[in-house]
Motif scaffolding. Structure first.
Motif, PDB file in Angstrom:
ATOM      1  N   ARG A 153       1.786   7.201  10.806  1.00 37.29           N
ATOM      2  CA  ARG A 153       1.031   8.235  11.490  1.00 37.29           C
ATOM      3  C   ARG A 153      -0.438   7.828  11.580  1.00 37.29           C
ATOM      4  N   ASP A 154      -0.986   7.306  10.478  1.00 37.43           N
ATOM      5  CA  ASP A 154      -2.383   6.889  10.497  1.00 37.43           C
ATOM      6  C   ASP A 154      -2.622   5.784  11.518  1.00 37.43           C
ATOM      7  N   LEU A 155      -1.609   4.958  11.731  1.00 38.62           N
ATOM      8  CA  LEU A 155      -1.740   3.897  12.729  1.00 38.62           C
ATOM      9  C   LEU A 155      -1.472   4.419  14.141  1.00 38.62           C
ATOM     10  N   GLN A 156      -1.206   5.720  14.243  1.00 37.98           N
ATOM     11  CA  GLN A 156      -0.949   6.338  15.551  1.00 37.98           C
ATOM     12  C   GLN A 156       0.298   5.772  16.223  1.00 37.98           C
ATOM     13  N   SER A 160      -4.173  17.609   6.363  1.00 35.31           N
ATOM     14  CA  SER A 160      -5.616  17.510   6.095  1.00 35.31           C
ATOM     15  C   SER A 160      -5.991  16.202   5.423  1.00 35.31           C
ATOM     16  N   GLY A 161      -5.034  15.579   4.724  1.00 34.79           N
ATOM     17  CA  GLY A 161      -5.353  14.347   4.019  1.00 34.79           C
ATOM     18  C   GLY A 161      -6.070  14.564   2.700  1.00 34.79           C
ATOM     19  N   ARG A 197       0.978   4.202  -2.682  1.00 37.66           N
ATOM     20  CA  ARG A 197       0.803   5.578  -2.240  1.00 37.66           C
ATOM     21  C   ARG A 197       1.913   6.501  -2.722  1.00 37.66           C
ATOM     22  N   GLY A 206       3.109  14.758  11.203  1.00 34.16           N
ATOM     23  CA  GLY A 206       2.656  13.559  11.876  1.00 34.16           C
ATOM     24  C   GLY A 206       1.666  13.827  12.997  1.00 34.16           C
ATOM     25  N   VAL A 257       3.456   8.475   6.551  1.00 27.94           N
ATOM     26  CA  VAL A 257       2.020   8.771   6.612  1.00 27.94           C
ATOM     27  C   VAL A 257       1.245   7.575   7.164  1.00 27.94           C
ATOM     28  N   GLN A 258       1.661   6.385   6.721  1.00 24.24           N
ATOM     29  CA  GLN A 258       0.993   5.162   7.163  1.00 24.24           C
ATOM     30  C   GLN A 258       1.132   4.977   8.674  1.00 24.24           C
ATOM     31  N   ILE A 290      -0.688  16.825   3.934  1.00 24.83           N
ATOM     32  CA  ILE A 290      -0.425  15.729   4.868  1.00 24.83           C
ATOM     33  C   ILE A 290      -1.290  15.875   6.105  1.00 24.83           C
ATOM     34  N   TRP A 309       0.828  -1.204   0.000  1.00 26.20           N
ATOM     35  CA  TRP A 309       0.000   0.000   0.000  1.00 26.20           C
ATOM     36  C   TRP A 309       0.870   1.265   0.000  1.00 26.20           C
TER      37      TRP A 309
END
Lengths: 323, 430, 306
Positions: C159-162, A72-73, A56, B92, C156-157, A70, A52
């Motif tokens: 970060r999304d997973l905290q 706000s996505g 990306r 982040g 980013v990944q 980044i 993934w």
């Protein structure tokens, strides 16, 4: 697909009875799903953390992706503009690509040549000295890239490094020279660092292969009057073709990806523009300039260059072998 | 408009001096009425500013806990990594509650939407008129204050007083005198580096640009134009790099030095003269006690005399949007930037406080390692372009690259400055 | 055994032996002269190789024990022997914490990736199923992706997973990075285990799991050692992800990034820096020298069958 026969990948032509499922249980559900159950954890990790992200990075490369995006996505598509900018920037052709590709070619060649030479030497040694040399190159291999880099920086330090001091003591130069400011000496040090760290793997792998070459073949060749050089090319190289292929592929992958060895050198983190390679360029554009999209585009380029080169090797290696 | 001259006027102590009496603010803090028992405030502070910072923050932590009941968690961050690290943490969402932000970064982070405006807090505490204007200017983005002035510092010419005395030299007051002093040191102490010219440092470059009458960048309407490639700037940069390339006052190693390397080498006694900050004397003595009393400072001379402006550096304390308890964060900011702790920090670190009334007191000092910096600050303070984009110029190391390229002989002064100016224009107008 | 085991240790050591003492026969003497020459040549090569290989490590140690390292004029051996550099690094320098973090990260990475890779390699080596070839190709390709390409999306990944700023986030990434190589390598070992052995186990009434534990596992051990070395190196040495994923959380720094931070603070104090480098390198060296023998057989088996 319900066929759970033994994969003939290596034991080709071996009798293929019902092996994996165990006697009498071949057709049940558990057996059929077992490969997927076994694969599931690894696949999950790979999918989330490698596949993934790989998709990306490609998506980012088509966007003007900055700090705001980044946070706000929100996507911000700009098509191929990032790639346009990369391909029209003059430093790509004068600095970045030569530094990346040229360096990788030299590093792979140097690593494999030195590693092979060391392997041949080790094969010719008695058990005691072979162990000594083996342990010594293990030490070179064991030194982490970060520490290794600092040690080389220290050796070549302009003001107090032993290299300059020795040259001066020998009267070879009058003034200290800063070896990190010139692009070629900079990369010569990186090359030394990478080869020093990389050749042990090659040497150990090829040595083990060498020891597997039948002694009789070599003796027969020697009887026929073949010199060491000819024996090497005629018998050893063909016998170790696969080993060489693996070693070259892995070295290529590793040497294309040098980052810490450049980034941690004086001036390597961006202030010496002539020392940029694709990896460092991508990093400083992304995390220094907040241009994650542009940095991703550089990363995509790096990936493509790498894939193009390795595909050639992979084909050679896997030609006769079924996957 | 000439942005650089702003703080010289803005610092104008006439206004500030009148306010000396109301050095308060500190007594208000107790009345903040924040009860944050059990909470923790995370704070990032730059490393190396104050040699005694651990002890300092221990006592700040105690006072903070006493007042608010909350714990203080201070993380020290190196200047060299700090920008990248802020950006990474903003991306982040892992920013601290409060952080020290370099004056050139505050606008950039505010622009990214990471900082919380603090104007209301400042007004409520009645501090609005008691802040050093140069720092307020750089902490303001789109009419909102985001960076609370904490401290200001400035670079001057630091030299080895013992060696100058030994050779019968006076503190240089013009460029020619710098060269003369350098030649004398070189002749008498061939092992020493008469004048250190670090190749990986930006701020020691601008005084020469300004001292020759050049500009870093000027703004017309919405367009920024870099002045690094003007004849004046080239003369200044040519002189500065010439100290190394023509006169041989620096070393080959210095081509890749950062300012911290200058400090280390000065402390080891290898350097005769260098541009160093008002905060470095304490650090030098800390590293090498033998040098105590053996070095002095003087304002950076202009080409033919006078004082060449030097970047008015310094830091804000900024509050991040991620701070859950903004009242609590403000309590900390106010505790740090006003009154007793601000004063103590300034004295320990060699920086000048960001509270105007405190600054006025410091100005009266006659300490030989404070007064010249104070003079430089008041009479020759300059700022780099005030735009959120300037942080990106710094991260790209545009000026550093140019200096390094000249020092290593990769480019001529003309080429390097032209390239740098082009890059600066592209980033600032991009 | 080797090509030329005739040249024993003794030959190298006493290569200066006078030829005359061997035998008067011309033919033999010419041969022994050649032998002596080649032994001498080998001795020279070995010395050169050892010098090149060991110099950086030697220089690191020498500087680390020298109380005056970094002031210039250093000799080959420390002028003033001291342990202060190490003491400083381990206390003030914070390397006690960095070492602990790295040890945790490395251990978890090695174990987790070994288990996952082994399971997956059994699947691809022992079973035929739909998409098997596609799967193998995919694994081969992700192995070639440069890390730098993954930094941005993984950042980013994670970060999304905290998981930013945590050791767990780093471990998960390292496991993912070591998996493709591990699967690819172990696959050869698993395939090499004779099917007959498995059948024998079934005939004895063992279940699949039982067979896996008592037949398969011991036989693929050398392969596991080799893959473990790689995942260990990944976890211990990795730099770019540690730098981006740990950000400001210096209490969670691993040794590689800890050393970078330390270098930033003490860039001219080479004694400290080299002491820190030594502390980081020693565990890896010990680990390597111990597994040396198993590693080489493991590598070759993997390589040849890869």
């Amino acid at each position: 697909m319900t066929n759970t026969l033994q994969a003939p990948s290596v034991a080709q032509g071996a009798p293929a009875p019902r092996a994996a499922g165990g006697p009498g249980r071949t057709k049940n559900l558990l057996t059929r799903t077992r490969p997927w159950l076994l694969l599931a954890p690894a696949l999950a990790v790979l999918a989330v953390l490698l596949l993934w992200p790989l998709v990306r990075v490609f998506l980012f490369s088509l966007q003007d992706y900055g700090l705001r995006e980044i946070v706000s996505g929100e996507p911000n598509w700009i098509g191929l503009a990032n790639f346009g900018e990369i391909f029209t920037s003059p430093e790509l052709y004068t600095v970045v690509l030569p530094n990346t590709v040229g360096f990788a070619v030299l590093a792979v060649a140097g690593t494999v040549a030195l590693g092979t030479a060391v392997a041949v030497l080790m094969a010719a040694l008695g058990p005691f000295w072979r162990t000594v040399v083996g342990s010594a190159i293990m030490i070179a291999w064991a030194m982490p890239a970060v520490t290794g880099t600092y040690v080389w920086v220290w050796i070549f330090d302009a003001d107090r490094g032993i290299f300059n001091e020795t040259l001066q003591a020998l009267g070879l130069q009058d003034e200290p020279v800063n070896w990190f400011t010139n692009r070629y000496t900079f990369y010569a040090i990186v090359l030394l660092n990478v080869i020093h760290h990389g050749f042990p793997f090659v040497a150990i792998t090829i040595l083990a292969g060498l020891l597997g070459v039948p002694k009789e073949m070599l003796e027969a060749a020697e009887m026929d009057g073949a010199g060491a050089w000819r024996r090497f090319w005629r018998i050893i190289v063909p016998n170790l073709k696969q080993v060489f292929a693996v070693v070259i592929i892995l070295s290529t992958i590793w040497d294309f990806k040098v980052f810490a060895q450049v980034y941690l050198m004086p001036g390597g983190a961006g202030s010496n523009r002539e020392a940029l390679n694709l990896g460092v360029w991508s990093y400083v554009e992304s995390f220094g300039q907040n241009r994650y999209g542009f940095g991703s585009a550089i990363a995509v380029l790096l990936t493509l260059v790498l894939l193009a080169i390795t595909v050639v090797y992979v084909r050679t290696m896997l030609k006769e072998d079924e996957l | 408009m000439n942005k650089r001259s702003l703080p010289i006027v803005a610092l104008g102590l006439t206004a500030a001096l009148a306010l000396t009496a109301c050095a308060g603010g500190s007594d208000d803090t107790a009345g903040g009425g924040v009860d944050a028992e059990g909470q923790t405030l995370t704070v990032w502070i730059m490393e190396g500013t104050n040699p005694e910072s651990e002890a300092f923050f221990d006592s700040v932590g105690e006072a903070f806990t006493e007042e608010t009941g909350a714990e203080l968690d201070v993380e020290f961050v190196q200047w060299a990594d700090a920008h990248d690290r802020f950006v990474t943490s903003i991306a982040g969402g892992t920013t601290p509650d409060v952080a020290e932000t370099g004056t050139t970064w505050t606008a950039e982070f505010a622009d990214a939407g990471a900082l919380a405006p603090i104007g209301e807090f400042v007004d409520e505490a009645g501090l609005g008129d008691d802040l050093v204007e140069g720092l307020v200017e750089s902490g303001t983005y789109e009419e909102e204050l985001y960076g609370m002035p904490w401290y200001a510092g400035v670079r001057s010419l630091v030299y080895r007083a013992d060696i100058f005395e030994e050779l019968g030299l006076e503190a240089p007051t013009s460029w020619d005198e710098i060269v003369a002093a350098g030649e004398a040191i070189k002749a008498a102490h061939p092992d020493m580096m008469p004048f250190a010219v670090p190749g990986d440092a930006e701020f020691p470059v601008y005084p020469w640009v300004w001292g020759a009458g050049g500009e870093v960048a000027t703004q017309e309407g919405d367009e920024w134009a870099s002045g690094l490639d003007s004849a004046e700037s080239q003369e200044g940069i040519g002189f500065y790099t010439g100290l190394a390339t023509e006169h041989g006052f620096s070393s080959a190693g210095a081509t890749t030095w950062k300012e911290t390397d200058v400090l280390d080498n000065f402390a080891q006694g290898n350097v005769g003269m260098a541009l160093m900050g008002s905060w470095t004397p304490a650090a030098i003595v800390e590293k090498n006690a033998e040098l105590e009393g053996k070095f002095a400072a003087t304002p950076i001379p202009g080409k033919d005399g006078g004082i060449a402006p030097s970047v008015l550096g310094g830091s804000h304390l900024s509050m991040f949007e991620t701070a859950e308890n903004k009242e609590l964060a403000w309590e900390f900011v106010e505790l740090m930037t006003t009154g007793e702790f601000a004063d103590q920090w300034g004295q320990q670190s060699g920086y000048f406080p960001g509270q105007a009334s405190l600054l006025a007191e410091t100005m009266e000092s006659d300490d030989p390692l404070v007064a010249p910096f104070a003079t430089q600050l008041v009479e020759g303070g300059g700022t780099v372009p005030v735009t959120p984009k300037y942080g990106a110029v710094q991260a790209k190391k545009t000026t550093n690259t140019a200096i390094q390229a000249i020092l290593s002989g990769q480019k001529t002064v003309e080429q390097a400055t032209a390239d740098a100016a082009a890059e600066m224009n592209e980033i600032m107008n991009g | 055994m080797s090509v030329s085991t005739t040249n024993t240790t003794a030959d190298v050591a006493v290569s200066a032996r006078p030829e005359a003492s061997v035998t008067p026969a011309v033919r033999t003497s010419r041969r022994s002269a050649r032998k002596t020459r080649s032994a001498a040549g080998k001795a020279v090569l070995v010395v050169l190789l050892l010098a090149f290989t060991l110099f950086p490590a030697f220089w690191m140690l020498s500087s680390a024990f020298d109380s005056k390292a970094g002031t210039g004029g250093q000799q080959l051996l420390p002028r003033e022997f001291t342990l202060d550099n190490f003491a400083y690094v381990l206390t003030e320098g914070g390397f006690d914490v960095f070492l602990r973090n790295s040890a945790i990260v490395a251990l978890v990475t090695v174990l987790a990736s070994a288990v996952l890779a082994l399971l997956a390699s059994v699947a691809v080596a022992r079973f035929r199923f739909k998409f098997r070839t596609a799967m193998l190709l995919m694994i081969l390709i992700v192995q070639m992706v440069p890390l730098e390409a993954l930094v941005i999306p993984l950042f980013v990944q994670v970060r999304d997973l905290q998981l930013l700023n945590t050791l767990l986030g780093l471990m998960v990434v390292y496991v993912a990075l070591s998996l493709p190589f591990g699967i690819w390598m172990l696959r050869g070992f698993v395939a090499a285990v004779p099917v007959e052995l498995e059948e024998a186990a079934y005939l004895d009434g063992a279940s699949w799991g039982r067979m896996f534990r008592s037949v398969m596992l011991p036989l693929v051990m050398p392969g596991l050692v080799a893959t473990s070395v790689f995942s260990f190196i990944t976890a211990w040495n990795e730099f770019i992800f540690a730098m981006t994923l740990l950000g400001g959380a210096s209490e969670n720094y691993t040794v590689a990034i800890g050393l970078k931070q330390f270098f930033g603070e003490h860039s001219n104090e080479w004694g400290y820096i080299m002491a820190a480098s030594t502390i980081i390198t020693i565990p890896v060296m010990i680990f390597f020298v111990i597994v040396q023998r198993r590693l080489s057989s493991g590598l070759v088996a993997g390589a040849v069958k890869g």
